[in-house]
Design an enzyme around this catalytic site. Structure first.
Site, PDB file in Angstrom:
ATOM      1  N   ILE A 191      11.907  43.934  42.205  1.00 20.53           N
ATOM      2  CA  ILE A 191      12.177  44.619  43.470  1.00 20.53           C
ATOM      3  C   ILE A 191      12.664  46.042  43.223  1.00 20.53           C
ATOM      4  O   ILE A 191      12.254  46.987  43.908  1.00 20.53           O
ATOM      5  CB  ILE A 191      13.216  43.828  44.280  1.00 20.53           C
ATOM      6  CG1 ILE A 191      12.659  42.466  44.700  1.00 20.53           C
ATOM      7  CG2 ILE A 191      13.657  44.614  45.513  1.00 20.53           C
ATOM      8  CD1 ILE A 191      13.693  41.550  45.328  1.00 20.53           C
TER       9      ILE A 191
ATOM     10  N   THR B  37       9.885  37.017  41.174  1.00 25.03           N
ATOM     11  CA  THR B  37      10.334  37.928  40.121  1.00 25.03           C
ATOM     12  C   THR B  37      10.782  37.136  38.897  1.00 25.03           C
ATOM     13  O   THR B  37      10.770  35.911  38.885  1.00 25.03           O
ATOM     14  CB  THR B  37      11.517  38.792  40.608  1.00 25.03           C
ATOM     15  OG1 THR B  37      12.688  37.962  40.729  1.00 25.03           O
ATOM     16  CG2 THR B  37      11.217  39.452  41.946  1.00 25.03           C
TER      17      THR B  37
ATOM     18  N   LYS C 271      26.798  36.872  45.930  1.00 22.84           N
ATOM     19  CA  LYS C 271      26.026  37.449  47.020  1.00 22.84           C
ATOM     20  C   LYS C 271      26.836  37.501  48.318  1.00 22.84           C
ATOM     21  O   LYS C 271      26.662  38.409  49.136  1.00 22.84           O
ATOM     22  CB  LYS C 271      24.726  36.655  47.216  1.00 22.84           C
ATOM     23  CG  LYS C 271      23.743  36.803  46.050  1.00 22.84           C
ATOM     24  CD  LYS C 271      23.353  38.256  45.844  1.00 22.84           C
ATOM     25  CE  LYS C 271      22.342  38.443  44.727  1.00 22.84           C
ATOM     26  NZ  LYS C 271      21.904  39.845  44.569  1.00 22.84           N
TER      27      LYS C 271
ATOM     28  N   TYR D  42      26.414  32.165  41.755  1.00 23.00           N
ATOM     29  CA  TYR D  42      25.434  33.123  42.283  1.00 23.00           C
ATOM     30  C   TYR D  42      25.656  33.346  43.778  1.00 23.00           C
ATOM     31  O   TYR D  42      25.700  34.492  44.255  1.00 23.00           O
ATOM     32  CB  TYR D  42      24.020  32.613  42.033  1.00 23.00           C
ATOM     33  CG  TYR D  42      22.934  33.489  42.613  1.00 23.00           C
ATOM     34  CD1 TYR D  42      22.677  34.745  42.077  1.00 23.00           C
ATOM     35  CD2 TYR D  42      22.164  33.058  43.692  1.00 23.00           C
ATOM     36  CE1 TYR D  42      21.667  35.565  42.605  1.00 23.00           C
ATOM     37  CE2 TYR D  42      21.170  33.864  44.227  1.00 23.00           C
ATOM     38  CZ  TYR D  42      20.921  35.113  43.682  1.00 23.00           C
ATOM     39  OH  TYR D  42      19.938  35.909  44.220  1.00 23.00           O
TER      40      TYR D  42
END
Length: 327
Positions: A53, A243, A210, A206
């Site tokens: 990205i 990705t 975020k 994780y």
């Protein structure tokens, strides 16, 4: 057995959110960038811009005439990304700088070197990140997801804010764009154990990182608004994107990605669209404190609007990053 059950909860929550987003992506058209104005003379700083990205974000900003600085911790990958972007966009003002977001010293050195050049800074894209890595610590002793995804960007942004304050104008506010994730909806902040040492879960770590990024975005915007300066900050959700971040996903997840990635997952270029939109679209001029998905403002998790939680996280983050309580 109890510890195992507790550690499974973040896994189940994250996969529930992932399935929900994948169904949305299957049923709804991906966001298509509108025509955007040229950005000649403006400077952008993109973390993790060597691949995925970040690469397509950097490429599009260069295509629109910006001087783009790609920050990363792999010089070979960074220089190759610069070469490709320069070749594809015919914009020579693309460069790589070394910045290891797992090292407070490296971040400070990078910012010091950048400021020595007396450049402006009109767009900061906090894009770099890791996902579901095995339990590990950064150079400064922080859990890796928290340290790299969140705290590294917290420090970087705060150190660059004075330059952005000088660069922003009434006609074009300088913009901080921070890449979060739908997994923030499942994130939990345990202020007594922000660097989880009990029943570690990479999924939970994780999601926590975020969530912290969205809380940080909202609290920072409150400060910027109170100052009356021409800087805005927004968080973006790229969706579920195909990705290299999935290298640490379990083998069933990697198999599903391989089998159905072309159908269900966004391409990295599609995933970059909302970051690009947030960075330079006139539609968002002077608008901050938003959570953006598919080019639209949507509601983030309820806890992200809790000003007490925002303030507490900010104060702890300043302490961990050795910054004054307010910058």
């Amino acid at each position: 057995m109890a510890a195992m059950c507790v550690s499974l909860l973040p896994v189940l929550r994250n996969y529930y959110i992932a399935v929900k987003v994948l169904l949305q992506q299957l049923l709804c058209r991906s966001f298509t960038l509108p025509d955007l104005p040229g950005q000649d003379g403006k400077v952008a700083f993109v973390t993790g811009g060597s691949r995925g990205i970040g690469y397509y974000t950097a490429k599009h900003l260069a295509k629109h005439g910006m001087h783009v600085i790609i920050a990363g911790n792999n010089e070979a990958d960074g220089n190759e990304a610069v070469r490709r972007i320069q070749e594809d966009t015919l914009n020579e003002k693309v460069e790589f700088v070394f910045c290891d977001l797992t090292s407070m010293k490296s971040i400070r050195n990078c910012v010091q070197n950048f400021k020595a050049r007396n450049l402006g800074l009109h767009v900061l894209i906090n894009n770099a990140g890791v996902m579901l890595v095995p339990e590990s610590r950064t150079e400064d002793g922080f859990e890796t997801h928290f340290g790299l995804n969140y705290l590294g960007h917290f420090l970087l942004t705060n150190l660059l804010l004075d330059t952005m304050r000088k660069s922003g104008t009434h006609d074009f506010n300088a913009r901080v764009v921070t890449v979060s994730s739908a997994t923030h909806f499942t994130g939990e902040l345990n202020f007594d154990d922000l660097q989880p040492r009990h029943c570690y879960s990479s999924h939970g770590a994780y999601a926590q990182s975020k969530l912290a990024l969205v809380l940080f975005t909202y609290y920072l915007q409150q400060q910027l608004t109170a100052e009356g300066c021409y800087v805005t900050t927004n968080a973006v959700d790229p969706g579920v994107v195909n990705t290299d971040l999935y290298q640490h996903v379990s083998w069933p997840g990697r198999f599903v990605k391989w089998m159905a990635g072309w159908l269900l997952l966004k391409t990295p270029e599609e995933g970059a669209s909302t970051s690009i939109y947030a960075a330079i679209s006139p539609d968002l001029e002077g608008i901050g404190g938003c959570y953006l998905y598919n080019g639209e403002r949507i509601k983030s998790a309820d806890i992200t609007y809790n000003t007490d939680v925002q303030k507490k996280l900010w104060a702890l983050s300043c302490k961990m990053a050795a910054l004054p309580a307010l910058t």
